[in-house]
Design a protein around this motif. Structure first.
Motif, PDB file in Angstrom:
ATOM      1  N   GLY A   1       3.604  -4.153  22.675  1.00 57.57           N
ATOM      2  CA  GLY A   1       3.705  -2.714  22.478  1.00 57.57           C
ATOM      3  C   GLY A   1       5.126  -2.183  22.467  1.00 57.57           C
ATOM      4  N   CYS A   2       6.117  -3.048  22.441  1.00 59.26           N
ATOM      5  CA  CYS A   2       7.523  -2.649  22.455  1.00 59.26           C
ATOM      6  C   CYS A   2       8.208  -3.171  21.190  1.00 59.26           C
ATOM      7  N   THR A   3       8.979  -2.316  20.545  1.00 58.40           N
ATOM      8  CA  THR A   3       9.688  -2.688  19.325  1.00 58.40           C
ATOM      9  C   THR A   3      11.186  -2.779  19.599  1.00 58.40           C
ATOM     10  N   TYR A   4      11.768  -3.926  19.256  1.00 57.62           N
ATOM     11  CA  TYR A   4      13.209  -4.154  19.353  1.00 57.62           C
ATOM     12  C   TYR A   4      13.774  -4.034  17.937  1.00 57.62           C
ATOM     13  N   ARG A   5      14.785  -3.193  17.748  1.00 54.94           N
ATOM     14  CA  ARG A   5      15.484  -3.063  16.459  1.00 54.94           C
ATOM     15  C   ARG A   5      16.967  -3.296  16.736  1.00 54.94           C
ATOM     16  N   LEU A   6      17.382  -4.556  16.622  1.00 51.95           N
ATOM     17  CA  LEU A   6      18.721  -4.942  17.027  1.00 51.95           C
ATOM     18  C   LEU A   6      19.545  -5.382  15.821  1.00 51.95           C
ATOM     19  N   LYS A   7      20.777  -4.919  15.747  1.00 51.13           N
ATOM     20  CA  LYS A   7      21.707  -5.282  14.672  1.00 51.13           C
ATOM     21  C   LYS A   7      22.719  -6.283  15.203  1.00 51.13           C
ATOM     22  N   ASN A   8      23.109  -7.239  14.361  1.00 49.39           N
ATOM     23  CA  ASN A   8      24.078  -8.254  14.752  1.00 49.39           C
ATOM     24  C   ASN A   8      25.472  -7.645  14.774  1.00 49.39           C
ATOM     25  N   THR A   9      26.100  -7.697  15.935  1.00 49.48           N
ATOM     26  CA  THR A   9      27.459  -7.198  16.134  1.00 49.48           C
ATOM     27  C   THR A   9      28.267  -8.315  16.765  1.00 49.48           C
ATOM     28  N   GLU A  10      29.062  -8.982  15.981  1.00 49.40           N
ATOM     29  CA  GLU A  10      29.935 -10.057  16.466  1.00 49.40           C
ATOM     30  C   GLU A  10      29.171 -11.128  17.246  1.00 49.40           C
ATOM     31  N   GLY A  11      28.015 -11.549  16.724  1.00 54.78           N
ATOM     32  CA  GLY A  11      27.258 -12.631  17.336  1.00 54.78           C
ATOM     33  C   GLY A  11      26.226 -12.211  18.360  1.00 54.78           C
ATOM     34  N   THR A  12      26.159 -10.940  18.700  1.00 51.15           N
ATOM     35  CA  THR A  12      25.165 -10.431  19.637  1.00 51.15           C
ATOM     36  C   THR A  12      24.332  -9.364  18.926  1.00 51.15           C
ATOM     37  N   TYR A  13      23.029  -9.477  19.050  1.00 53.69           N
ATOM     38  CA  TYR A  13      22.120  -8.474  18.479  1.00 53.69           C
ATOM     39  C   TYR A  13      22.003  -7.333  19.487  1.00 53.69           C
ATOM     40  N   ILE A  14      22.335  -6.117  19.043  1.00 51.22           N
ATOM     41  CA  ILE A  14      22.393  -4.956  19.935  1.00 51.22           C
ATOM     42  C   ILE A  14      21.618  -3.799  19.316  1.00 51.22           C
ATOM     43  N   GLY A  15      20.852  -3.097  20.152  1.00 43.09           N
ATOM     44  CA  GLY A  15      20.152  -1.919  19.670  1.00 43.09           C
ATOM     45  C   GLY A  15      19.099  -1.450  20.654  1.00 43.09           C
ATOM     46  N   PRO A  16      18.310  -0.461  20.234  1.00 42.77           N
ATOM     47  CA  PRO A  16      17.323   0.148  21.129  1.00 42.77           C
ATOM     48  C   PRO A  16      15.997  -0.613  21.151  1.00 42.77           C
ATOM     49  N   ARG A  17      15.262  -0.382  22.239  1.00 41.95           N
ATOM     50  CA  ARG A  17      13.860  -0.806  22.362  1.00 41.95           C
ATOM     51  C   ARG A  17      13.018   0.456  22.432  1.00 41.95           C
ATOM     52  N   SER A  18      11.874   0.438  21.795  1.00 41.68           N
ATOM     53  CA  SER A  18      11.021   1.631  21.784  1.00 41.68           C
ATOM     54  C   SER A  18      10.437   1.937  23.159  1.00 41.68           C
ATOM     55  N   CYS A  19      10.376   0.968  24.049  1.00 40.70           N
ATOM     56  CA  CYS A  19       9.762   1.187  25.359  1.00 40.70           C
ATOM     57  C   CYS A  19      10.772   1.635  26.421  1.00 40.70           C
ATOM     58  N   ASP A  20      12.005   1.935  26.016  1.00 39.69           N
ATOM     59  CA  ASP A  20      13.008   2.440  26.950  1.00 39.69           C
ATOM     60  C   ASP A  20      13.186   3.944  26.773  1.00 39.69           C
ATOM     61  N   ARG A  21      13.763   4.570  27.774  1.00 35.80           N
ATOM     62  CA  ARG A  21      14.078   5.994  27.663  1.00 35.80           C
ATOM     63  C   ARG A  21      15.131   6.207  26.588  1.00 35.80           C
ATOM     64  N   VAL A  22      15.186   7.396  26.051  1.00 37.79           N
ATOM     65  CA  VAL A  22      16.088   7.716  24.941  1.00 37.79           C
ATOM     66  C   VAL A  22      17.542   7.419  25.284  1.00 37.79           C
ATOM     67  N   PHE A  23      17.985   7.744  26.479  1.00 36.17           N
ATOM     68  CA  PHE A  23      19.394   7.587  26.832  1.00 36.17           C
ATOM     69  C   PHE A  23      19.685   6.289  27.580  1.00 36.17           C
ATOM     70  N   ALA A  24      18.759   5.344  27.530  1.00 38.13           N
ATOM     71  CA  ALA A  24      18.975   4.044  28.193  1.00 38.13           C
ATOM     72  C   ALA A  24      20.040   3.255  27.427  1.00 38.13           C
TER      73      ALA A  24
END
Length: 178
Positions: A127-150
């Motif tokens: 039930g959680c969506t990870y949308r992560l972009k590759n930034t210098e070898g690390t995938y970084i981004g938001p998860r849908s199951c976290d608070r907006v400002f996490a």
């Protein structure tokens, strides 16, 4: 069965205090996961996969052991991952489209999807969506199951991850982030 976030946080903190599973520069290849409330490594040592919630032995044909405190047996084929984690079924189709690895189907009896490319890591699990972009070898981004400002989620994949079969990669991503 999904492990509560507080348990993940406590296990991550214990790892930091014990110097075992702390995220940083692991001496062994590891999938490094930094969530807003916890951090952990999924160590890939020889034929073993070890983290606070995984104790598995793997081969090109199978993952066997314990995941999420449940007996786990996953059969790995060229285009599928099938098996059980406790009483939950795993039934995933695996494919590649260009430079994108795809996995779709059921994981622990719920819908799941993985898309991994050099530019993006997309995972839908539990039930959680990870949308992560590759930034210098690390995938970084938001998860849908976290608070907006996490803080954003970060996932780093070791070089040895690329040597695994597509079925192993899909299974490990879902096990690491599920």
């Amino acid at each position: 069965m999904k492990t509560p976030r507080l348990v993940h946080y406590a296990l991550g903190l214990l790892g930091v205090l014990a110097g075992g599973m702390a995220v940083g520069a692991p001496s062994e290849p590891a999938i490094s996961v930094k969530l807003p409330q916890a951090s952990y490594n999924v160590r890939l040592t020889g034929n073993d996969i070890v983290s606070p919630h995984l104790q598995l032995h793997h081969s090109r044909k199978e993952l066997r052991g314990r995941a999420f405190d449940a007996s786990t047996v996953l059969s790995l084929k060229e285009d599928e991952v099938k098996g059980t984690i406790g009483g939950g079924l795993v039934n995933l189709k695996v494919s590649s489209q260009g430079d994108t690895l795809r996995g779709e189907g059921g994981f622990l009896g719920r819908p799941a999807e993985v898309r991994l490319s050099p530019m993006e890591l997309y995972v839908y699990v539990g039930g959680c969506t990870y949308r992560l972009k590759n930034t210098e070898g690390t995938y970084i981004g938001p998860r849908s199951c976290d608070r907006v400002f996490a803080p954003p989620t970060e996932v780093t994949l070791p070089e040895v991850f690329q040597e695994l079969t597509p079925a192993e990669q899909v299974a490990l991503l879902l096990l690491s982030l599920g």
